[in-house]
Enzyme design. Sequence first.
Site, PDB file in Angstrom:
ATOM      1  N   GLU A   1       0.830  -1.208   0.000  1.00  0.00           N
ATOM      2  CA  GLU A   1       0.000   0.000   0.000  1.00  0.00           C
ATOM      3  C   GLU A   1       0.865   1.260   0.000  1.00  0.00           C
ATOM      4  OE1 GLU A   1      -2.309  -3.412   1.259  1.00  0.00           O
ATOM      5  OE2 GLU A   1      -0.407  -2.596   1.978  1.00  0.00           O
TER       6      GLU A   1
ATOM      7  N   PRO B   1      12.034 -13.379  -1.341  1.00  0.00           N
ATOM      8  CA  PRO B   1      10.875 -13.786  -0.535  1.00  0.00           C
ATOM      9  C   PRO B   1      10.065 -12.580  -0.097  1.00  0.00           C
ATOM     10  CG  PRO B   1      12.920 -14.059   0.701  1.00  0.00           C
ATOM     11  CD  PRO B   1      13.309 -13.739  -0.709  1.00  0.00           C
TER      12      PRO B   1
ATOM     13  N   LEU C   1       3.032  -4.972 -11.832  1.00  0.00           N
ATOM     14  CA  LEU C   1       3.477  -3.830 -12.629  1.00  0.00           C
ATOM     15  C   LEU C   1       4.954  -3.500 -12.440  1.00  0.00           C
ATOM     16  CD1 LEU C   1       0.406  -1.471 -12.122  1.00  0.00           C
ATOM     17  CD2 LEU C   1       0.942  -2.879 -14.104  1.00  0.00           C
TER      18      LEU C   1
END
Length: 846
Positions: A92, A302, A377
Amino acid sequence: MTRWTQRTHKLMWYFLYNVLLLLAAPFILLVLLAKKRCRRGLPERLGLFGLFGLAGLFRRFGQNESDRPNGLNRQDRPDEPVIWVHAVSLGEVVAAVPLVRALHVRYPTYRLVVSTVTETGREAVERQLAGVAEHCYAPLDFPWVVTRVVQRLSPTLFLFVETELWPNLLRALSRHRVPSILVNGRLSSSSFRGYRLVKPFFRQVLETVALCLMQSDRDAQRIIALGADSARVLRTGNVKFDQPLPDKTSGATTLSRRTIAVDEQEELIVAGSTHPGEEEQLLDSYQRLQREIPSLVLLLAPRHIERAAEVESVVKARGLLAVRRSALGQSEGASFQPGLPRVVILDTRGELAGAYRHAVLSFVGGTLIPVGGHNLLEPARWGKPVFFGPHTDHCAEVAELLVRAGGGVQVRDGQELTAEMARWLRDRSGLRRKGEAARQVVLDNQGALERSLQLINTLLARKDERSMTDSTSRPRSVGGRSFHSSFRIHHSSFLRWPLLVLAFPYGLVMRARAALYERGWLPKRSLPCRVVSVGNLTVGGTGKTPIVILIVEWLLARGLRVGVLSRGYRRQTRTPFMLISDGRAILAGPAEAGDEPYLIARRCPGAVVAVGADRFKLGQWVLERFPIDCFLLDDGFQHLALYRDVNLLLVDASDPASLQALLPAGRLREPLSTAARATAILVTRADTAAGSNPVLEPIRKATGLDSRPILIRFKAEGFVDVLTGGIEENERVSGRTAFAFSGIGNPNSFQTLLADQGIKVLDELVFPDHHVYTSADLRQVRQRAEACRAELVVTTEKDAGKIVSLLNQKDRFLALRLGTEILEGRERLERLVLGVTDRNDVGVCA
């Protein structure tokens, strides 16, 4: 349904939600305490500002005579309106970065605050938005906590990214007439199913949201189905399409091929944001592909870098060479034999987006297993074809766009992934076309950021004039406030019982922990030399650092070789161990060391000073390098894993209220009964009018011991010129006017000491303890000092080390040097420290 009935239903839903939340509170607190990555921000998430250094956000959290907030906005910027942006974690934050930067450009008079829940989110904010926005931890959704945070921060606008619906927070903002806007909103299938179970409640919650700006038509339809007003729901697109490429100015780290030991003849497959169950399939694919194309190297990133050791074990179990990015450092000297099968494990933060630049093939994780996928993206922006699995619920629209345009390849499983990667590695011209198609998808779908900004601007314009009027009416905060008063238990406060409910499980955990160490069920390790611990029971300033300095000076004066072991609170380095001073020279600054270890190193030039979280391992590390006769354990009372010969406990006579209750209701780190562990109790600021009895009496009652305390007061030894290091005698500053600023645990004590020297403080700035100063802070200090026409600008010696690099040659700032005077018990303390004890010096009993 009548309006009265609607209101009753709304109150019923919120009442039920808060009852369940309160019942779950002990378990929530225990879970957060158990998770190491959640502990750092927990006090702030409970609304405890200032004591834990809220990264420059709140100043002092105290009560004022008019009950107005003391730290509402930063005291040095009281007239600036606030835009609060909430981004729960790293993903976010990545989405929010272009939005926050654009807001900074469009609204330069606004202060931007970005809240997160996780440590990875915090690190991303501090790295990518340095100088643009401040960070704070998001409050837990308890009504008393969110109300306190909203009142203190007093935002003009609240933006939250990707559908973090916290009912009490949104309700508190609505009650304070702060519009909330959901930006880049999305609803995964699992979230949508969960919210639908309590749809009547979330219909009430969504009424508090002014605008819902959604990523896709599917997301818009889902939030309307939950009860959002369709007139307030708009499809603006995904702002991640507007994310700029990483570069040196963006705050993101860009990798070179050499720093990951990949030469120009080798080709890199980058697999980002991977999860358990995916790495095994990716390693299978890599080993098959590498047999056909020996120049291939795999980079595994990871999703949670704390899994790096686990991933390394999985790689080595396959017989492959595993190389950690952190082990390579910044050097470009490492090299490996071309064609040697190997896997680079990216165990550092902020470098994945730049790593895709060097990929011949890219894979985005969370898609081969049912997680829902991550940011497709990031590789597409570099013009790389994007491979991903079938589980793309979190990024369904982007996945569809990439596949439709020919820039993405979706596979069913690891076997198909191998086949598709091999196919396109054999068709290099087709591979380049797929990369160009992926980049074109990004370019064709940009504009969500601008559309969102236009809608934000429209809403903000309606509120801007009233908000600015309110903010200019806020009075400036000056000295004379009670720093600790708001942490006392006020019997008239509605916060008392909820906070005491939270304090109860915390107390149980701390008692259980102490009992486990006492009975030997948790191991307590010993260093092969004498260890003296100096610590306290409370958060906040008890005067621990000057006591440590005094004891170190005693030991050095007797020819002993001394080491100081400190946690290095708020240091900006992440190395497990760091040497601050080798006893001859200071090797690190306050930012790397932490302000208190740095001050100890400066004041005690003959001592070895080191910082690290695990004091036992840190002590071993120091002993491998230096001969040490005695270790001083700085702030070690709660560090039970290390045996100490002497356990000195500090309590502050000027602040008996600090002993009234456990966190979060009060400021006790542990129950008062744990004071029985102390070898001796040191009462600091014992020269207060009330004396030491108000703090000793509750300890006597809790422990059943009649303590024989050592009484201490602090005094000004002089004033140090921050730039030159020259000493000004107290007499030369007495009777002069001053502007004072500080970032310490107990700023009232600083003000008292200045008054004792005959200095008249005209104005004051109070920063959080361990505050990291910026050029903007120092500009405000100069402006405020000039405005009040103060003759002197005075700070503390702890703060002086952090500002010296920000001063110019015209600045003449003085730092008060703190000295320690033992009023009673000096000989006893010396015997304890030096190990010369008699029968009266064992325990805290007289």
